[in-house]
Motif scaffolding. Structure first.
Motif, PDB file in Angstrom:
ATOM      1  N   UNK A   3      37.032  39.914  31.178  1.00  0.00           N
ATOM      2  CA  UNK A   3      37.951  39.779  30.153  1.00  0.00           C
ATOM      3  C   UNK A   3      38.166  38.327  29.527  1.00  0.00           C
ATOM      4  N   UNK A   4      38.995  38.186  28.407  1.00  0.00           N
ATOM      5  CA  UNK A   4      39.453  37.027  27.691  1.00  0.00           C
ATOM      6  C   UNK A   4      40.399  36.313  28.745  1.00  0.00           C
ATOM      7  N   UNK A   5      40.424  35.075  28.848  1.00  0.00           N
ATOM      8  CA  UNK A   5      41.558  34.309  29.716  1.00  0.00           C
ATOM      9  C   UNK A   5      42.784  34.482  28.733  1.00  0.00           C
ATOM     10  N   UNK A   6      43.877  34.911  29.039  1.00  0.00           N
ATOM     11  CA  UNK A   6      45.147  35.055  28.372  1.00  0.00           C
ATOM     12  C   UNK A   6      44.977  35.918  27.056  1.00  0.00           C
ATOM     13  N   UNK A   7      44.268  37.055  27.291  1.00  0.00           N
ATOM     14  CA  UNK A   7      43.738  37.842  26.264  1.00  0.00           C
ATOM     15  C   UNK A   7      44.827  39.074  26.266  1.00  0.00           C
ATOM     16  N   UNK A   8      44.334  40.114  25.576  1.00  0.00           N
ATOM     17  CA  UNK A   8      45.188  41.259  25.384  1.00  0.00           C
ATOM     18  C   UNK A   8      45.401  42.024  26.807  1.00  0.00           C
ATOM     19  N   UNK A   9      44.426  42.027  27.540  1.00  0.00           N
ATOM     20  CA  UNK A   9      44.371  42.743  28.816  1.00  0.00           C
ATOM     21  C   UNK A   9      45.495  42.195  29.809  1.00  0.00           C
ATOM     22  N   UNK A  10      45.451  40.832  29.647  1.00  0.00           N
ATOM     23  CA  UNK A  10      46.548  40.383  30.625  1.00  0.00           C
ATOM     24  C   UNK A  10      47.906  40.358  30.214  1.00  0.00           C
ATOM     25  N   UNK A  11      48.031  40.687  28.816  1.00  0.00           N
ATOM     26  CA  UNK A  11      49.408  41.027  28.223  1.00  0.00           C
ATOM     27  C   UNK A  11      49.793  42.474  28.594  1.00  0.00           C
ATOM     28  N   UNK A  12      48.790  43.417  28.580  1.00  0.00           N
ATOM     29  CA  UNK A  12      49.124  44.790  28.702  1.00  0.00           C
ATOM     30  C   UNK A  12      48.911  45.237  30.183  1.00  0.00           C
ATOM     31  N   UNK A  13      48.685  44.305  31.053  1.00  0.00           N
ATOM     32  CA  UNK A  13      48.578  44.654  32.541  1.00  0.00           C
ATOM     33  C   UNK A  13      47.304  45.485  32.881  1.00  0.00           C
ATOM     34  N   UNK A  14      46.253  45.180  32.026  1.00  0.00           N
ATOM     35  CA  UNK A  14      45.118  46.108  32.111  1.00  0.00           C
ATOM     36  C   UNK A  14      43.883  45.284  32.934  1.00  0.00           C
ATOM     37  N   UNK A  15      44.477  44.087  33.327  1.00  0.00           N
ATOM     38  CA  UNK A  15      43.252  43.384  34.261  1.00  0.00           C
ATOM     39  C   UNK A  15      42.791  44.027  35.484  1.00  0.00           C
ATOM     40  N   UNK A  16      41.842  43.684  35.991  1.00  0.00           N
ATOM     41  CA  UNK A  16      41.313  44.091  37.411  1.00  0.00           C
ATOM     42  C   UNK A  16      42.288  43.312  38.384  1.00  0.00           C
ATOM     43  N   UNK A  17      42.402  43.883  39.668  1.00  0.00           N
ATOM     44  CA  UNK A  17      43.509  42.887  40.258  1.00  0.00           C
ATOM     45  C   UNK A  17      42.964  41.375  40.723  1.00  0.00           C
ATOM     46  N   UNK A  18      41.489  41.304  40.914  1.00  0.00           N
ATOM     47  CA  UNK A  18      40.941  39.974  41.016  1.00  0.00           C
ATOM     48  C   UNK A  18      41.222  39.148  39.839  1.00  0.00           C
ATOM     49  N   UNK A  19      40.983  39.540  38.457  1.00  0.00           N
ATOM     50  CA  UNK A  19      40.989  38.938  37.386  1.00  0.00           C
ATOM     51  C   UNK A  19      42.512  38.274  37.166  1.00  0.00           C
ATOM     52  N   UNK A  20      43.313  39.481  37.376  1.00  0.00           N
ATOM     53  CA  UNK A  20      44.898  38.999  37.373  1.00  0.00           C
ATOM     54  C   UNK A  20      45.293  37.923  38.292  1.00  0.00           C
ATOM     55  N   UNK A  21      44.713  38.006  39.649  1.00  0.00           N
ATOM     56  CA  UNK A  21      45.282  36.858  40.517  1.00  0.00           C
ATOM     57  C   UNK A  21      44.473  35.664  39.939  1.00  0.00           C
ATOM     58  N   UNK A  22      43.286  35.692  39.584  1.00  0.00           N
ATOM     59  CA  UNK A  22      42.604  34.382  39.107  1.00  0.00           C
ATOM     60  C   UNK A  22      43.209  33.606  37.894  1.00  0.00           C
TER      61      UNK A  22
END
Ligand SMILES: NC(=O)N[C@H]1NC(=O)NC1=O
Length: 174
Positions: A68-87
């Motif tokens: 996923x992009x850093x600071x992208x749409x998935x971050x805004x919508x809460x759709x990141x994997x848990x690993x990526x969210x934490x990173x």
């Protein structure tokens, strides 16, 4: 968890635990499971690295596109994997001002347009300011250099995810 415990896992359990060490690419831990018994954590890392290196360039780019992009749409919508969210949180990307979000979005999209895969960096090893500077700098690199660089970053992310999974247990012997 020690290496004997890892080696005793069924492939289903191994995948359940290690399935996302390469972002959204469970086929990689699934493929290297055949190399059990692993000697150490470093041995698992080396098998993953060799598997990635053995792929054609299209396969390596496919891995990059699963990120996923850093600071992208998935971050805004809460759709990141848990690993990526934490990173992304560790690097400060969950705490951006709206103008910082638009700046990152526009750099990310320029990068993707230029190279055909997303900008990737091991977010746990830098802060958002350094990462933004690095993104601007890397926009001037060649496609080939970026492909190599990005795969190197994927391997760093993998190494930290593996350590996080295995070494969080103080009784480990890895
Ligand atoms: N695009 C990108 O670098 N994504 C990531 N980096 C990282 O450390 N975790 C990610 O998901």
């Amino acid at each position: 968890m020690d290496i004997n415990a890892v080696n005793a896992l069924s492939y289903e359990d191994f995948l359940e635990i290690f399935g996302n060490v390469i972002e959204k690419c469970p086929i990689i831990p699934a493929a290297i499971w055949i190399h059990r018994p692993f000697k150490s954590l470093a041995d698992i890392e080396a098998h993953i690295s060799d598997f990635i290196d053995s792929l054609p360039e299209s396969g390596k780019e496919g891995i990059l596109r699963c990120h996923p992009d850093l600071a992208g749409r998935e971050l805004q919508s809460g759709a990141l994997t848990r690993d990526s969210q934490e990173e992304q949180h560790a690097a400060g990307f969950t705490d951006l001002r709206p103008e910082e979000v638009s700046h990152m979005r526009s750099l990310n999209s320029e990068y993707k347009q230029r190279f055909g895969f997303p900008f990737i960096i091991c977010a746990r090893l830098s802060g958002k300011r350094d990462i933004t500077r690095e993104l601007q700098r890397r926009l001037g690199d060649s496609r080939e250099a970026e492909r190599v660089r990005a795969i190197g970053e994927v391997k760093k992310i993998c190494a930290l995810r593996l350590r996080n999974l295995v070494l969080s247990d103080p009784t480990n012997k890895l």
